[in-house]
Design a protein around this motif. Structure first.
Motif, mmCIF file in Angstrom:
data_model
loop_
_atom_site.group_PDB
_atom_site.id
_atom_site.type_symbol
_atom_site.label_atom_id
_atom_site.label_comp_id
_atom_site.label_asym_id
_atom_site.label_seq_id
_atom_site.Cartn_x
_atom_site.Cartn_y
_atom_site.Cartn_z
ATOM 1 N N ALA A 453 0.815 -1.220 0.000
ATOM 2 C CA ALA A 453 0.000 0.000 0.000
ATOM 3 C C ALA A 453 0.846 1.265 0.000
ATOM 4 N N PHE A 454 2.018 1.232 0.630
ATOM 5 C CA PHE A 454 2.820 2.459 0.668
ATOM 6 C C PHE A 454 3.280 2.840 -0.730
ATOM 7 N N ARG A 455 3.379 1.855 -1.630
ATOM 8 C CA ARG A 455 3.715 2.173 -3.018
ATOM 9 C C ARG A 455 2.475 2.539 -3.822
ATOM 10 N N ARG A 456 1.349 1.921 -3.532
ATOM 11 C CA ARG A 456 0.115 2.256 -4.256
ATOM 12 C C ARG A 456 -0.323 3.691 -3.980
ATOM 13 N N PHE A 457 -0.127 4.149 -2.760
ATOM 14 C CA PHE A 457 -0.649 5.457 -2.369
ATOM 15 C C PHE A 457 0.431 6.478 -2.042
ATOM 16 N N GLY A 458 1.675 6.109 -2.203
ATOM 17 C CA GLY A 458 2.756 7.054 -1.976
ATOM 18 C C GLY A 458 3.136 7.751 -3.265
#
Length: 604
Positions: A453-458
């Motif tokens: 998620a940190f890559r999806r929303f970062g």
């Protein structure tokens, strides 16, 4: 406040490459694959726990991505205790992820680890600089952000009774934040760390426009004026009373208090003779950090400044070719004057402008399959920038869709001062902000469910803004820019990004004045004063951010040229674009290594 909520840059859909990282978990494992399973599973669990903790720490981030669990929360994120909590959070997770041996991970997990360490390490390095003492300007404005949230037209939902009650609880924290903001600015005055006066004059005007004596005339009343039909009379009465009390007794006093503080205390202490970070204590190092953070490179300000000068000269040369096509004699100012004098260069109304952008959308939707084999599922809408912030806002901007599909993406078009928004800017601005630019890239990344998620929303500013500018450069290849004036508009837009390299480094590393910046803009472009002033003050407010566009675009274009040279007839532009987008936004150095691996693999 570290999370940049207006630029929560967004992400991709294509998950096929990530399956290769998961395949060793199925069936019979080889010994080497078995050795990698435990570290990979541990790493993914760390990322999941990190993200959950980050949403609790940053509940507004959760709201902007469409996670409703924390919609009632608003921590005092400007307080020293929160800053220490934030630092501890980042350091703890950096230390934990570093314990996982990269050498035993499959490619996608190794990439996630590399991106995480770079991103968190960069954020931690920022604690060496007192950005909390500069908590407010005309671009990064919590007062304006809260007005957008509370108006019912932004990310905060107002569809259920719970939604309305959530905002009552969240908004009750606004006065606390405003009080902390004032305390931090007082400390900034004592430390000689203040904003330029011209920025705070604009900020003061924005805040003043949000203050109304009658609660029903405020933006915060709009959800009451648009109750869902399902609400009963008793519910409407209770919420109306509660919202009236919230606005009259908490929000408006807090906004007035902040406005009065700015006018009476802060404004007299602001800077009038300097405009950049370089003029502040430890300012040179602070600006170098901002350059690193915004470009994800180790380029120094002087190198970037010279790169900007060379790009300005190159683009001027391409403009002269357009001038010949149009049959306009003289120098470039003659071309600018010719286009400015044409009645067809301008929209007559906001409605005409918005209709033109919406009409161009249909044209691009039919053309983009030529260059792309993927597209986001999420939709977007074209919307005018709200009046209270339009004067200082950019010409266009993008807000991501909600992850659950409840809210589309928004392409904001600035309709303030139509004479400063020429028609020939339409095509390039649309390609940048919508398709195949920010909406394409951000919504795709958000839909890439195989990624942590940190890559999806970062987000990495240089990658995301570089992609937006690269998307503009695809116009002719896509089949637009057929009108020479529109192609001039694209060159003009690119010229602006090159000018930004010159003036951002000029302000913050070379001590340029506001007038020097404006003089350079007027000497090298066809810009109208409204836009020039807004842009100049934007650079002052967000040091280094303006560098991201050109630095990112040049890297993507460099890698495409490298791929074309290496692969020759085997180069597939749609496959290249898929590879660029399928892993989301990543730091440019990591991105380059990834693309080099892809090019090598295609050549086998």
């Amino acid at each position: 406040m570290k999370p940049q909520l207006f630029v929560l840059l967004g992400l991709g859909l294509f998950g096929c490459a990530n399956q290769s990282a998961l395949q060793p978990l199925a069936g019979t494992l080889t010994s080497s694959a078995a050795d990698a399973v435990a570290p990979a599973a541990s790493l993914r669990q760390m990322f999941a726990e990190y993200w959950e903790e980050s949403l609790r720490l940053y509940p507004l981030r959760a709201t902007y991505i469409g996670d409703r669990r924390y919609n009632d929360q608003l921590p005092n994120s400007l307080a020293p205790a929160f800053r220490e909590r934030e630092r501890e959070f980042l350091q703890r997770w950096l230390d934990r992820v570093q314990t996982v041996d990269a050498h035993v991970l499959a490619a996608e997990d190794r990439l996630s680890r590399e991106v995480f360490l770079d991103r968190v390490g960069t954020e931690l390095a920022g604690f060496a600089f007192p950005d909390q003492l500069l908590p407010l300007n005309q671009f990064n404005s919590l007062p304006g952000q809260f007005a957008m949230l509370g108006s019912g037209t932004g990310a905060q939902p107002f569809k259920t009774i719970e939604d309305y009650d959530n905002w009552l609880r969240r908004a009750a924290g606004i006065p606390v934040l405003f009080a902390q903001m004032q305390e931090n600015m007082r400390l900034g005055i004592d430390a000689g760390i203040t904003q330029p006066r011209v920025l705070m004059e604009k900020t003061l005007t924005q805040i003043d426009a949000l203050i109304k004596d009658d609660p029903e005339q405020t933006l915060f009343w709009q959800p009451v004026g648009h109750f869902p039909d399902a609400f009963g009379d008793e519910q409407r009465l209770r919420l109306s009373k509660a919202y009236r009390a919230l606005i009259a007794e908490q929000l408006m006093p807090a906004y007035r208090g902040l406005r009065d503080f700015l006018r009476e205390v802060y404004l007299p202490a602001t800077r009038t003779a300097s405009y950049g970070l370089g003029a502040l204590p430890n300012g040179a190092a602070w600006y170098r950090y901002q350059v690193r953070r915004m470009t994800s490179t180790d380029l120094d300000p002087e190198t970037i400044h010279q790169l900007g000068l060379s790009e300005v000269a190159r683009i001027h040369g391409e403009m002269r070719q357009v001038q010949q096509q149009l049959g306009v004699a003289g120098d470039l100012p003659a071309l600018y004057a010719y286009l400015k004098a044409s009645p067809t260069s301008y929209f007559s109304s906001e409605a005409e402008m918005l209709d033109a952008y919406r009409g161009f959308r249909a044209q691009v939707d039919a053309l983009e399959p030529k260059l792309f084999s993927i597209r986001p599922r999420a939709d977007f809408e074209v919307r005018a920038v709200e009046a209270f912030r339009a004067e200082s806002a950019a010409g266009g901007s993008y807000q991501r869709p909600a992850q659950d599909g409840s809210r589309p993406g928004i392409f904001y078009v600035n309709t303030f001062d139509l004479q400063a928004r020429p028609r020939f800017a339409l095509e390039s601005l649309f390609l940048h902000e919508a398709v195949p630019g920010h909406h394409f890239q951000i919504a795709l990344q958000q839909e890439l469910t195989e990624l942590p998620a940190f890559r999806r929303f970062g987000g990495e500013t240089a990658f995301a803004e570089g992609w937006g500018l690269y998307a503009e450069s695809l116009g002719k290849e896509l089949g637009v820019y057929t009108d020479p004036a529109m192609y001039f508009g694209a060159l003009d837009a690119e010229l602006w990004r090159a000018i930004r390299l010159v003036v951002d480094t000029g302000i913050h590393a070379k001590g340029w004045s506001r007038q020097q910046v404006l003089d350079y803009m007027f000497a090298n472009s066809a810009v109208e004063p409204t836009r020039a002033i807004s842009e100049a003050e934007r650079f002052m407010a967000m040091p280094g951010q303006a560098l991201a566009y050109k630095i990112g675009q040049l890297k993507i274009r460099e890698l495409r040229n490298r791929a074309e040279a290496a692969l020759g007839d085997r180069f597939d532009v749609r496959a290249f674009h898929t590879e660029v987008l399928k892993d989301g936004t990543i730091p440019l150095a990591i991105f380059e290594r990834k693309m080099d691996r892809w090019i090598a693999a295609q050549g086998r």
